[in-house]
Design a protein around this motif. Sequence first.
Motif, PDB file in Angstrom:
ATOM      1  N   TRP A  17       1.068  -1.333  -0.113  1.00  0.00           N
ATOM      2  CA  TRP A  17      -0.104   0.207  -0.017  1.00  0.00           C
ATOM      3  C   TRP A  17       0.870   1.215   0.000  1.00  0.00           C
ATOM      4  O   TRP A  17       0.704   2.040  -0.671  1.00  0.00           O
ATOM      5  N   GLN A  18       1.817   1.353   0.806  1.00  0.00           N
ATOM      6  CA  GLN A  18       2.779   2.352   1.009  1.00  0.00           C
ATOM      7  C   GLN A  18       3.418   2.686  -0.203  1.00  0.00           C
ATOM      8  O   GLN A  18       3.619   3.988  -0.358  1.00  0.00           O
ATOM      9  N   SER A  19       3.672   1.570  -0.867  1.00  0.00           N
ATOM     10  CA  SER A  19       4.782   1.902  -2.181  1.00  0.00           C
ATOM     11  C   SER A  19       3.981   2.500  -3.214  1.00  0.00           C
ATOM     12  O   SER A  19       4.671   2.899  -4.286  1.00  0.00           O
ATOM     13  N   ILE A  20       2.589   2.411  -3.320  1.00  0.00           N
ATOM     14  CA  ILE A  20       1.977   2.802  -4.270  1.00  0.00           C
ATOM     15  C   ILE A  20       2.130   4.422  -4.427  1.00  0.00           C
ATOM     16  O   ILE A  20       2.482   4.918  -5.664  1.00  0.00           O
ATOM     17  N   GLU A  21       2.028   4.984  -3.524  1.00  0.00           N
ATOM     18  CA  GLU A  21       1.991   6.570  -3.676  1.00  0.00           C
ATOM     19  C   GLU A  21       3.298   7.071  -2.602  1.00  0.00           C
ATOM     20  O   GLU A  21       3.464   8.453  -2.700  1.00  0.00           O
ATOM     21  N   GLY A  22       3.689   6.227  -2.109  1.00  0.00           N
ATOM     22  CA  GLY A  22       4.684   6.562  -1.091  1.00  0.00           C
ATOM     23  C   GLY A  22       4.259   7.496   0.117  1.00  0.00           C
ATOM     24  O   GLY A  22       4.643   8.488   0.346  1.00  0.00           O
ATOM     25  N   ASN A  23       3.226   7.068   0.606  1.00  0.00           N
ATOM     26  CA  ASN A  23       2.560   7.758   1.739  1.00  0.00           C
ATOM     27  C   ASN A  23       3.544   7.838   2.850  1.00  0.00           C
ATOM     28  O   ASN A  23       4.378   7.136   3.203  1.00  0.00           O
TER      29      ASN A  23
ATOM     30  N   TYR B  18     -13.391   2.271   1.312  1.00  0.00           N
ATOM     31  CA  TYR B  18     -12.170   1.595   1.859  1.00  0.00           C
ATOM     32  C   TYR B  18     -11.303   1.046   0.775  1.00  0.00           C
ATOM     33  O   TYR B  18     -10.247   1.067   0.828  1.00  0.00           O
ATOM     34  N   VAL B  19     -12.046   0.306   0.069  1.00  0.00           N
ATOM     35  CA  VAL B  19     -11.305  -0.623  -1.037  1.00  0.00           C
ATOM     36  C   VAL B  19     -10.478   0.332  -2.122  1.00  0.00           C
ATOM     37  O   VAL B  19      -9.308   0.367  -2.337  1.00  0.00           O
ATOM     38  N   GLU B  20     -11.410   1.611  -2.319  1.00  0.00           N
ATOM     39  CA  GLU B  20     -10.787   2.319  -3.519  1.00  0.00           C
ATOM     40  C   GLU B  20      -9.610   3.062  -2.659  1.00  0.00           C
ATOM     41  O   GLU B  20      -8.619   3.336  -3.688  1.00  0.00           O
ATOM     42  N   SER B  21      -9.634   3.323  -1.539  1.00  0.00           N
ATOM     43  CA  SER B  21      -8.482   4.121  -1.047  1.00  0.00           C
ATOM     44  C   SER B  21      -7.019   3.374  -0.886  1.00  0.00           C
ATOM     45  O   SER B  21      -6.037   3.747  -1.115  1.00  0.00           O
ATOM     46  N   MET B  22      -7.413   2.061  -0.599  1.00  0.00           N
ATOM     47  CA  MET B  22      -6.427   0.874  -0.394  1.00  0.00           C
ATOM     48  C   MET B  22      -5.632   0.728  -1.697  1.00  0.00           C
ATOM     49  O   MET B  22      -4.392   1.013  -1.929  1.00  0.00           O
ATOM     50  N   ILE B  23      -6.386   0.684  -2.928  1.00  0.00           N
ATOM     51  CA  ILE B  23      -5.885   0.588  -4.148  1.00  0.00           C
ATOM     52  C   ILE B  23      -5.019   1.846  -4.801  1.00  0.00           C
ATOM     53  O   ILE B  23      -3.979   1.805  -5.240  1.00  0.00           O
ATOM     54  N   ALA B  24      -5.478   3.070  -4.124  1.00  0.00           N
ATOM     55  CA  ALA B  24      -4.836   4.391  -4.513  1.00  0.00           C
ATOM     56  C   ALA B  24      -3.569   4.526  -3.628  1.00  0.00           C
ATOM     57  O   ALA B  24      -3.011   5.507  -3.912  1.00  0.00           O
ATOM     58  N   GLY B  25      -3.484   3.809  -2.795  1.00  0.00           N
ATOM     59  CA  GLY B  25      -2.248   3.929  -1.713  1.00  0.00           C
ATOM     60  C   GLY B  25      -2.350   5.044  -0.837  1.00  0.00           C
ATOM     61  O   GLY B  25      -1.344   5.748  -0.323  1.00  0.00           O
ATOM     62  N   VAL B  26      -3.719   5.468  -0.380  1.00  0.00           N
ATOM     63  CA  VAL B  26      -3.900   6.508   0.665  1.00  0.00           C
ATOM     64  C   VAL B  26      -4.871   6.299   1.530  1.00  0.00           C
ATOM     65  O   VAL B  26      -5.277   4.934   1.684  1.00  0.00           O
TER      66      VAL B  26
ATOM     67  N   TYR C 232      -8.825  10.098   0.558  1.00  0.00           N
ATOM     68  CA  TYR C 232      -9.413   9.748  -0.553  1.00  0.00           C
ATOM     69  C   TYR C 232     -10.927  10.312  -0.661  1.00  0.00           C
ATOM     70  O   TYR C 232     -11.327  10.670  -1.600  1.00  0.00           O
ATOM     71  N   ALA C 233     -11.493  10.170   0.511  1.00  0.00           N
ATOM     72  CA  ALA C 233     -13.112  10.770   0.609  1.00  0.00           C
ATOM     73  C   ALA C 233     -13.096  11.140   2.080  1.00  0.00           C
ATOM     74  O   ALA C 233     -13.861  10.659   2.845  1.00  0.00           O
ATOM     75  N   PRO C 234     -12.673  12.410   1.993  1.00  0.00           N
ATOM     76  CA  PRO C 234     -12.674  13.120   3.499  1.00  0.00           C
ATOM     77  C   PRO C 234     -13.926  13.526   4.091  1.00  0.00           C
ATOM     78  O   PRO C 234     -14.139  13.415   5.422  1.00  0.00           O
TER      79      PRO C 234
END
Length: 212
Positions: free
Chosen positions: A46-52, A173-181, A186-188
């Motif tokens: 997850w972290q590697s996707i966007e480097g959160n 929840y699913v979409e935020s994980m896929i986006a790496g955030v 993702y949906a504040p």
Amino acid sequence: MIISVVNQKGGVGKTTIAINIGIGMARRNFKVGFLDTDPQGTASQWQSIEGNVAFEVRRHPSPVFCADLTEEDLNHGFLVIDTPPAIGEITLSVLELADLAIVPLAPSVLDIWSSRTTIGMIEEAKKTNPKLEGRLLVSRKIPRTRLGREGRDAIAALEMEVFQTEISQRIAYVESMIAGVSVFQYAPKSEASQEMENLCEEIVKGTAGRRV
């Protein structure tokens, strides 16, 4: 404070919950560390996707002992540990270090039955770690269903404290994980974000007076 998220059953949202707790605490200006002990390494991916950069995810797919914790780990306000979807040496070692064990479980009979093994391991860990507190968390609840409404009553039979907050099955929840955030990013303004906000608030209030 060391928070572990544990359940022998997969598919209960364990990693999603652990990540969002970490982000939620960082948003409250706590210093946060994150240990990924799951050999699948989902949190690390997850972290590697966007480097959160809200916190560093450190991989440790093996049993964790005091000697494995760095000085920085011990100085964090919160150290969140994600565990494998299995009961074994890794999970037991984490429970023997943790202050709080969160057990996410879906409000279904099968999930409630399977969680008894996890609860038993928490009780076993308390023999060497008396400070450990276990709390159940309703997860993947389907809103506006009878099963969802009746789930809390069924879980009460497990005789362990249950968070008032319930985590529903939501696409954010699913979409935020896929986006790496996180879901906060993702949906504040979503219901998912509010659920996680409420959960973090419960944790903070529950740790008042304890070392964090």
